[in-house]
Scaffold this motif. Structure first.
Motif, PDB file in Angstrom:
ATOM      1  N   LEU A  51       4.565   7.251   1.916  1.00 52.53           N
ATOM      2  CA  LEU A  51       5.054   6.149   2.684  1.00 52.53           C
ATOM      3  C   LEU A  51       4.780   4.848   1.811  1.00 52.53           C
ATOM      4  O   LEU A  51       3.681   4.498   1.774  1.00 52.53           O
ATOM      5  CB  LEU A  51       4.477   5.949   4.056  1.00 52.53           C
ATOM      6  CG  LEU A  51       5.133   4.988   4.772  1.00 52.53           C
ATOM      7  CD1 LEU A  51       6.548   5.069   5.150  1.00 52.53           C
ATOM      8  CD2 LEU A  51       4.329   4.624   6.371  1.00 52.53           C
ATOM      9  N   GLN A  52       5.574   4.321   1.133  1.00 49.95           N
ATOM     10  CA  GLN A  52       5.378   3.078   0.289  1.00 49.95           C
ATOM     11  C   GLN A  52       5.738   1.838   1.260  1.00 49.95           C
ATOM     12  O   GLN A  52       6.772   1.717   1.824  1.00 49.95           O
ATOM     13  CB  GLN A  52       6.501   3.202  -0.790  1.00 49.95           C
ATOM     14  CG  GLN A  52       6.162   1.712  -1.426  1.00 49.95           C
ATOM     15  CD  GLN A  52       4.867   1.630  -2.456  1.00 49.95           C
ATOM     16  OE1 GLN A  52       4.509   2.469  -2.825  1.00 49.95           O
ATOM     17  NE2 GLN A  52       4.448   0.435  -2.407  1.00 49.95           N
ATOM     18  N   MET A  53       4.721   0.923   1.446  1.00 44.87           N
ATOM     19  CA  MET A  53       4.782   0.173   2.259  1.00 44.87           C
ATOM     20  C   MET A  53       4.670  -1.339   1.323  1.00 44.87           C
ATOM     21  O   MET A  53       3.545  -1.518   0.989  1.00 44.87           O
ATOM     22  CB  MET A  53       3.622  -0.154   3.333  1.00 44.87           C
ATOM     23  CG  MET A  53       3.587   1.254   4.134  1.00 44.87           C
ATOM     24  SD  MET A  53       2.221   1.162   5.395  1.00 44.87           S
ATOM     25  CE  MET A  53       0.783   1.264   4.522  1.00 44.87           C
ATOM     26  N   ASN A  54       5.690  -2.078   1.668  1.00 49.36           N
ATOM     27  CA  ASN A  54       5.736  -3.150   0.876  1.00 49.36           C
ATOM     28  C   ASN A  54       5.753  -4.410   1.866  1.00 49.36           C
ATOM     29  O   ASN A  54       6.186  -4.244   2.941  1.00 49.36           O
ATOM     30  CB  ASN A  54       6.973  -3.415  -0.123  1.00 49.36           C
ATOM     31  CG  ASN A  54       6.895  -2.392  -1.234  1.00 49.36           C
ATOM     32  OD1 ASN A  54       5.876  -1.919  -1.483  1.00 49.36           O
ATOM     33  ND2 ASN A  54       8.154  -1.937  -1.415  1.00 49.36           N
ATOM     34  N   ASP A  55       5.504  -5.678   1.405  1.00 49.51           N
ATOM     35  CA  ASP A  55       5.836  -7.053   2.274  1.00 49.51           C
ATOM     36  C   ASP A  55       5.126  -6.771   3.581  1.00 49.51           C
ATOM     37  O   ASP A  55       5.630  -6.982   4.697  1.00 49.51           O
ATOM     38  CB  ASP A  55       7.051  -7.110   2.619  1.00 49.51           C
ATOM     39  CG  ASP A  55       7.425  -8.428   3.396  1.00 49.51           C
ATOM     40  OD1 ASP A  55       8.545  -8.709   3.888  1.00 49.51           O
ATOM     41  OD2 ASP A  55       6.631  -9.515   2.947  1.00 49.51           O
ATOM     42  N   LEU A  71       0.761  -1.363   0.039  1.00 51.29           N
ATOM     43  CA  LEU A  71       0.228   0.110  -0.039  1.00 51.29           C
ATOM     44  C   LEU A  71       0.931   1.483  -0.013  1.00 51.29           C
ATOM     45  O   LEU A  71       2.085   1.048   0.418  1.00 51.29           O
ATOM     46  CB  LEU A  71      -0.961   0.072   1.323  1.00 51.29           C
ATOM     47  CG  LEU A  71      -2.169  -0.887   1.557  1.00 51.29           C
ATOM     48  CD1 LEU A  71      -2.481  -0.808   2.624  1.00 51.29           C
ATOM     49  CD2 LEU A  71      -3.134  -0.704   0.084  1.00 51.29           C
ATOM     50  N   ARG A  72       0.245   2.218  -0.489  1.00 52.21           N
ATOM     51  CA  ARG A  72       1.159   3.674  -0.395  1.00 52.21           C
ATOM     52  C   ARG A  72       0.336   4.627   0.112  1.00 52.21           C
ATOM     53  O   ARG A  72      -0.935   4.846  -0.196  1.00 52.21           O
ATOM     54  CB  ARG A  72       1.339   4.124  -1.910  1.00 52.21           C
ATOM     55  CG  ARG A  72       2.490   5.346  -1.768  1.00 52.21           C
ATOM     56  CD  ARG A  72       2.870   5.710  -3.153  1.00 52.21           C
ATOM     57  NE  ARG A  72       1.856   6.521  -3.722  1.00 52.21           N
ATOM     58  CZ  ARG A  72       1.932   7.250  -4.932  1.00 52.21           C
ATOM     59  NH1 ARG A  72       3.282   7.264  -5.451  1.00 52.21           N
ATOM     60  NH2 ARG A  72       0.948   8.018  -5.214  1.00 52.21           N
ATOM     61  N   LEU A  73       0.629   5.357   1.395  1.00 52.65           N
ATOM     62  CA  LEU A  73       0.111   6.239   1.986  1.00 52.65           C
ATOM     63  C   LEU A  73       0.799   7.666   1.436  1.00 52.65           C
ATOM     64  O   LEU A  73       1.763   7.797   1.187  1.00 52.65           O
ATOM     65  CB  LEU A  73       0.253   6.265   3.458  1.00 52.65           C
ATOM     66  CG  LEU A  73      -0.018   4.922   4.061  1.00 52.65           C
ATOM     67  CD1 LEU A  73      -0.018   5.074   5.719  1.00 52.65           C
ATOM     68  CD2 LEU A  73      -1.584   4.474   3.794  1.00 52.65           C
ATOM     69  N   SER A  74      -0.281   8.807   1.543  1.00 51.99           N
ATOM     70  CA  SER A  74       0.127  10.110   0.975  1.00 51.99           C
ATOM     71  C   SER A  74      -0.104  10.851   2.303  1.00 51.99           C
ATOM     72  O   SER A  74      -1.354  10.748   3.011  1.00 51.99           O
ATOM     73  CB  SER A  74      -0.567  10.244   0.017  1.00 51.99           C
ATOM     74  OG  SER A  74      -0.352   9.626  -1.096  1.00 51.99           O
ATOM     75  N   CYS A  75       0.511  11.823   2.256  1.00 53.18           N
ATOM     76  CA  CYS A  75       0.411  13.005   3.277  1.00 53.18           C
ATOM     77  C   CYS A  75       0.614  14.325   2.609  1.00 53.18           C
ATOM     78  O   CYS A  75       1.810  14.473   2.337  1.00 53.18           O
ATOM     79  CB  CYS A  75       1.203  12.935   4.535  1.00 53.18           C
ATOM     80  SG  CYS A  75       1.006  14.266   5.749  1.00 53.18           S
ATOM     81  N   VAL A  76      -0.521  15.135   2.436  1.00 52.04           N
ATOM     82  CA  VAL A  76      -0.479  16.316   1.498  1.00 52.04           C
ATOM     83  C   VAL A  76      -0.673  17.537   2.559  1.00 52.04           C
ATOM     84  O   VAL A  76      -1.350  17.431   3.478  1.00 52.04           O
ATOM     85  CB  VAL A  76      -1.587  16.359   0.722  1.00 52.04           C
ATOM     86  CG1 VAL A  76      -1.510  17.683  -0.121  1.00 52.04           C
ATOM     87  CG2 VAL A  76      -1.700  15.645  -0.335  1.00 52.04           C
ATOM     88  N   ALA A  77       0.334  18.410   2.640  1.00 48.00           N
ATOM     89  CA  ALA A  77       0.486  19.637   3.559  1.00 48.00           C
ATOM     90  C   ALA A  77      -0.120  20.773   3.020  1.00 48.00           C
ATOM     91  O   ALA A  77       0.324  21.009   1.912  1.00 48.00           O
ATOM     92  CB  ALA A  77       1.809  19.752   3.735  1.00 48.00           C
ATOM     93  N   HIS A  78      -0.892  21.294   3.677  1.00 50.68           N
ATOM     94  CA  HIS A  78      -1.682  22.725   3.399  1.00 50.68           C
ATOM     95  C   HIS A  78      -1.247  23.672   4.335  1.00 50.68           C
ATOM     96  O   HIS A  78      -0.827  23.276   5.552  1.00 50.68           O
ATOM     97  CB  HIS A  78      -3.163  22.342   3.349  1.00 50.68           C
ATOM     98  CG  HIS A  78      -3.520  21.162   2.440  1.00 50.68           C
ATOM     99  ND1 HIS A  78      -3.677  21.697   1.031  1.00 50.68           N
ATOM    100  CD2 HIS A  78      -3.922  20.140   2.757  1.00 50.68           C
ATOM    101  CE1 HIS A  78      -3.951  20.381   0.561  1.00 50.68           C
ATOM    102  NE2 HIS A  78      -4.065  19.448   1.290  1.00 50.68           N
TER     103      HIS A  78
END
Length: 121
Positions: free
Chosen positions: A83-87, A18-25
């Motif tokens: 945050l790229q989450m593998n395995d 899964l890949r999580l994203s965090c956008v800063a405003h």
């Protein structure tokens, strides 16, 4: 005012990604070199910091349990930390939060909303 928008959680199988994203405003990475980190909290456990990055210098920190499996990186043009989450493993199941303004191992004052990650065995 700084606001963080987290997304990308979901359901994955053991060994999946899964890949999580965090956008800063409210500010740009070019204006402020905030450390942005990912924290997670599993049911019945304390919140723990798992990865963080200095958005301007690229210095990164990983907790031992995710080293070699997770990668934190930035897209400064999009004011976003990924945050790229593998395995993935069942023990990665938790609510994940992004945070800004702290140090590599210490959270700052700004928190995004949580995003649920569930890993099935």
């Amino acid at each position: 005012d700084v606001q963080l928008q987290a997304s990308g959680g979901g359901l994955a199988q053991t060994g999946g990604s899964l890949r999580l994203s965090c956008v800063a405003h409210g500010y740009t990475f070019a204006e402020r070199n905030y450390v942005i980190g990912w924290f997670r909290q599993a049911p019945g456990k304390e919140r723990e910091g798992i990865a963080s990055i200095s958005t301007n210098y690229g210095s990164a920190y990983y907790v031992d349990s995710v080293k070699g499996r997770f990668t934190i990186y930035t897209d400064n043009a999009k004011n976003t930390v990924y945050l790229q989450m593998n395995d993935l493993k069942p023990e990665d199941t938790a609510v994940y939060y992004c945070n800004a303004g702290g140090l590599l191992r210490t959270p700052g004052r700004y928190w995004g909303q949580g995003t649920q990650v569930t890993v099935s065995s």
